[in-house]
Write an enzyme that holds these catalytic residues in place. Sequence first.
Site, PDB file in Angstrom:
ATOM      1  N   SER A 234    -125.047 -26.184  41.421  1.00 35.58           N
ATOM      2  CA  SER A 234    -126.419 -25.505  40.797  1.00 35.58           C
ATOM      3  C   SER A 234    -127.416 -25.766  41.974  1.00 35.58           C
ATOM      4  O   SER A 234    -127.011 -26.255  42.988  1.00 35.58           O
ATOM      5  CB  SER A 234    -127.216 -26.193  39.660  1.00 35.58           C
ATOM      6  N   SER A 272    -122.627 -22.520  38.190  1.00 38.26           N
ATOM      7  CA  SER A 272    -123.990 -22.939  38.803  1.00 38.26           C
ATOM      8  C   SER A 272    -125.179 -22.315  38.169  1.00 38.26           C
ATOM      9  O   SER A 272    -125.209 -21.345  38.039  1.00 38.26           O
ATOM     10  CB  SER A 272    -123.835 -22.402  40.376  1.00 38.26           C
ATOM     11  N   ASP A 274    -128.634 -21.378  38.587  1.00 34.59           N
ATOM     12  CA  ASP A 274    -129.579 -20.916  39.662  1.00 34.59           C
ATOM     13  C   ASP A 274    -130.880 -20.583  38.974  1.00 34.59           C
ATOM     14  O   ASP A 274    -130.882 -19.665  38.771  1.00 34.59           O
ATOM     15  CB  ASP A 274    -128.729 -19.866  40.519  1.00 34.59           C
TER      16      ASP A 274
END
Length: 363
Positions: A234, A272, A274
Site C-alpha cells: 500500500s 495495494s 493506494d
Amino acid sequence: MRARDLPLTLDGRHGRHNAITDVPGVEVGYVTLTEADARTGVTAILPRGRQKVGLPCAAGTHSLNGNGEMTGVTWIEESGALSLPVMITNTHAVGTVHRGVIDWVAARHPGLAAQWLLPVVAETWDGYLNDINGPHVRPEHAAQAIEAAATGPVAEGNVGGGTGMNCYSYKGGSGTASRLVGHGPDTYTVGVFAQANFGSRHELTVAGHRVGPSLLDDDPMSTTDWFAPSGAGSVIVVVATDAPLLPGQCKALARRVPMGLARTGTTGSHFSGDIFLAFSTANEGALTSGFTVDDDYQSLRFVPWGRMDPFYTAVVQAVEEAVLNALTGAEEMIGRNGHRSPALPIGRLIELLAQDGAGAGSR
C-alpha cells in the site's frame, strides 16, 4: 542520503527543506517502535500545527485502489474540510491510533472534543517485518507523535508509520519532498509526504531509468515463505499547499498523485491500498461547521481552475521524489522471524544510472 545526492536530474524547484514542512505551519512528528518483534510506529501530520487543531483546511481525497483504509474521508467528502491531524500507521493499528487522537484532543482541546471527532487515520501493511498482530502500537503513541510534530527537516526511511514498510522489495517507509509554484506575483509551496510500501522489484524506475530488471537479485521478499504476492503493501500520500484552493481543487491534486507514483515504475497492485489526501492551509477561518457559526456567509479565495496546471505538475514531481527519498533514506532491516528487507544498493544504482547516461539534463 536523499535522491538529489544521486547523479540524476529531478524536475522542479524545491523549498528550503524539500519537505512537506516547507508549507508554512505544517508539522510532522514520529513515534518509532523497534523493540522485540515490533517494526512499526506512528506518523502525525498537523496541517496548522498543534495550537490550531480544529481550524479547518479545504481538503479532498482520492483512492486509486481501495485495498486499504483512511478513516474520516466520508466527512471530508461531505464538508470539503479537514480539521484534525492526519495519522499514518500500520493496518492493524488504525483503531488504536484513532482512539489515541481522540484522547489527545480531549486533553488538549476539550472544547473541540465536546462536539464530535472524526480523526483521519491511514495505514499500510508492515506484516513482513513487523509482528502486526501484537499490541505494540498503543493510544498514547498517537499522542506522542502529535506532541513530537515540528517544522523543519523531516527524517525519512525507517521512521514513524513507515518503520516496517517495503518499497519495490527494498526497505521503504517515510519520504517527503516539495515544489515551489509561481502564481502571478506570488510563490506557493506544494509539499508531499508518502508512506511508501508498494511496488514489485522489476518495476523500479529512478528518474526515468528503468533499473529494476538489473536489480532482481537479493530479493528476500520473493523467496521468503509468506503469503503476499509481489507488489502488495500500500501507499499513503498526503499533499499540502498554502495556495488558496477549493475543496474540489484539493481533490484534483490528490488525483494527480498516481502519476507521480507511476514515474517510479508501479502499475498499481490489486493488493495495494493506494489512498491520497490533499489540503490547503489558505483561507484560514472558513469552512467551519460547528454548532455555533457567527457568520451568515463565508468566502473562499481560490486559484482559477484554468491556472491549476502548475500545481498538478508540482504534485507529480514531488510525489516521485518523495518515494525516491523514502528508498534512499531507508536502511536494511531485520524483522520478525528473521525476515530481512535490504536497503536500496546505492553503489550499484549509481553504476546503472551511469551506464544509462544519467546526469545533468537527462530524464
